[in-house]
Enzyme design. Structure first.
Site, PDB file in Angstrom:
ATOM      1  CE  LYS A  56      -0.269  -0.395   4.874  1.00 61.64           C
ATOM      2  NZ  LYS A  56      -1.050  -0.817   6.278  1.00 61.64           N
ATOM      3  NE  ARG A 149      -6.665   0.207  11.218  1.00 64.19           N
ATOM      4  CZ  ARG A 149      -5.424   0.154  10.777  1.00 64.19           C
ATOM      5  NH1 ARG A 149      -4.278   0.848  10.969  1.00 64.19           N
ATOM      6  NH2 ARG A 149      -4.934  -1.180  10.363  1.00 64.19           N
ATOM      7  CE1 TYR A 271      14.199  31.321   6.834  1.00 61.69           C
ATOM      8  CE2 TYR A 271      14.570  29.095   6.269  1.00 61.69           C
ATOM      9  CZ  TYR A 271      14.167  30.257   5.698  1.00 61.69           C
ATOM     10  OH  TYR A 271      13.818  30.771   4.499  1.00 61.69           O
ATOM     11  CG  MET A 319      10.339  24.033   1.224  1.00 68.48           C
ATOM     12  SD  MET A 319       9.398  25.319  -0.073  1.00 68.48           S
ATOM     13  CE  MET A 319       8.584  26.060   1.531  1.00 68.48           C
TER      14      MET A 319
HETATM   15  C1  LIG Z   1      -0.080  -2.111   6.769  1.00 66.72           C
HETATM   16  C2  LIG Z   1      -0.673  -3.164   7.446  1.00 66.72           C
HETATM   17  C3  LIG Z   1       0.005  -4.358   7.479  1.00 66.72           C
HETATM   18  C4  LIG Z   1       1.451  -4.420   7.420  1.00 66.72           C
HETATM   19  O1  LIG Z   1       2.092  -3.797   8.610  1.00 66.72           O
HETATM   20  P1  LIG Z   1       3.672  -3.822   8.925  1.00 66.72           P
HETATM   21  O2  LIG Z   1       3.542  -3.509  10.399  1.00 66.72           O
HETATM   22  O3  LIG Z   1       4.074  -2.675   8.035  1.00 66.72           O
HETATM   23  O4  LIG Z   1       4.397  -4.948   8.550  1.00 66.72           O
HETATM   24  C5  LIG Z   1      -0.548  -5.495   7.785  1.00 66.72           C
HETATM   25  N1  LIG Z   1      -1.947  -5.483   7.954  1.00 66.72           N
HETATM   26  C6  LIG Z   1      -2.639  -4.619   7.831  1.00 66.72           C
HETATM   27  C7  LIG Z   1      -4.079  -4.827   8.109  1.00 66.72           C
HETATM   28  C8  LIG Z   1      -2.147  -3.250   7.477  1.00 66.72           C
HETATM   29  O5  LIG Z   1      -2.768  -2.179   7.484  1.00 66.72           O
END
Ligand SMILES: *Cc1c(COP(=O)(O)O)cnc(C)c1O
Length: 377
Positions: A56, A149, A271, A319
């Site tokens: 993702k 969630r 800065y 930046m």
């Molecule tokens: C992002 C995610 C993972 C991966 O988790 P990591 O800690 O990056 O290995 C696994 N399961 C779900 C439901 C996630 O949202």
């Protein structure tokens, strides 16, 4: 405006040669061989469980297509993304892998999922109904056991037990859950979630299970279920908050030195004038800043690495620029146009994340579009 011919060709020569020399101020180097080794490590740690890859958010910022392709070559057959849009993009790259969508299915998205042969993770009774009505068959059922969630609540699982017809027509590939505290192995919630999951999944049709994330994988097979979901560990982030990292670094954030300053008299840097520099020190000004995703909060709190030598970040990160004190680098060893590692070399991703008060996930996914991504391996 017309330019004399001679002038014009001079221009063109000049810009051509500049183009071939032009190296970006910020380069994100992604070591695909290191990624592959981390995948093999995690598949070994998961032992009997199969290890899927979570790609993702553009594979945590590293580039979904390149990452997914390499993992497919390493034998990974199942991939998770967050959204249908990400899934559709991944399908172009991986015609023959199983692709699961964490957010499941929403009204209006059914056709996208069906066309791209994406498998939703069904998170609620509404999603189950939506997918059944669309004629989708394959699915994962997600039971919430402590994240609050996504996922079916206990009440919804009981409802499904009472009315199993709601699942008619669906082929449940896996029942899954997700840990809240796997980064802290001794946390009591890990065991509690597992036992809650075991109680609840018995109320549903028998299916294989998917439980562990990266941290779960390194806690052993009993934390994984049949299908583990590897994310951050693949990309070189330590999945644990208080244990040494079981994985190797994958990314290097290189920043070009655009100016070297020899400081003759004591002066302040950047800065807010938050750093005082001693006379006879040397500063390297690098062309990467918070607009590239290098966090402003690490100013005066972390080191970078130059040829393996630790060099402190001094003053606030701006930046587009970050200032390093390179007084301890032999003068002949450093020049304008060289690159320092803001991440990588002697300074790993987790050290930068800790200095910024965050986790490697947020640093990686925040690395910006202005960086050039270069792939090794
Ligand atoms: C992002 C995610 C993972 C991966 O988790 P990591 O800690 O990056 O290995 C696994 N399961 C779900 C439901 C996630 O949202």
């Amino acid at each position: 405006m017309t330019l004399p011919r001679g002038r014009l060709s001079t221009f063109r020569d000049c810009s051509d040669s500049m183009k071939t020399d032009l190296r970006s101020a910020g380069v994100l180097v992604v070591d695909l061989d290191a990624l592959a080794r981390n995948y093999r490590r995690m598949q070994a740690a998961a032992s009997a469980a199969e290890c899927a890859a979570v790609v993702k958010a553009n594979a945590y910022g590293l580039g979904m297509a390149r990452v997914a392709n390499r993992l497919r070559q390493e034998g990974c057959r199942r991939f998770f993304v967050a959204t249908a849009t990400e899934g559709r993009e991944l399908r172009q790259v991986l015609p023959d892998a199983a692709i699961y969508v964490f957010e499941g299915v929403a009204e209006g998205e059914q056709a996208t999922l069906l066309d791209a042969e994406l498998t939703p993770v069904l998170n609620s009774l509404q999603q189950i109904e939506c997918w059944s009505r669309a004629g989708g068959a394959r699915a994962i059922l997600h039971i919430d056991t402590g994240m609050s969630r996504l996922g079916l609540s206990e009440r919804e699982v009981v409802e499904l037990e009472r009315a199993p017809r709601r699942l008619a027509g669906l082929s449940i590939e896996y029942v899954m859950t997700h840990y809240a505290c796997a980064d802290t192995p001794e946390h009591r919630l890990n065991r509690e979630q597992l036992s809650r999951f075991d109680d609840l999944r018995k109320k549903l049709p028998a299916a294989r299970t998917s439980i562990g994330n990266s941290a779960g994988i390194f806690l052993g097979a009993s934390y994984c279920g049949d299908l583990a979901r590897a994310g951050i560990g693949l990309y070189g982030g330590n999945p644990f908050s208080e244990r040494p990292s079981p994985v190797e670094q994958v990314v290097q954030l290189q920043a070009k030195i655009v100016q070297l300053r020899d400081v003759e008299e004591e002066c302040t840097v950047g800065y807010g004038a938050t750093h005082d520099t001693h006379a006879s020190s040397r500063l390297a000004i690098c062309g990467v800043g918070y607009a590239d995703g290098y966090p402003r909060s690490v100013g005066n709190r972390v080191s970078a690495s130059f040829k393996g030598i630790r060099v402190p970040v001094v003053g606030r990160v701006s930046m587009d620029l970050t200032c390093l004190d390179v007084s301890n680098v032999p003068a002949a060893e450093i020049a304008v146009g060289d690159y320092a590692d803001l991440i990588g070399g002697a300074v790993g991703i987790d050290e930068v994340a800790a200095a910024a008060g965050t986790i490697s996930y947020e640093i990686l996914t925040g690395l910006g579009g202005r960086l050039e991504r270069r792939y090794l391996g």
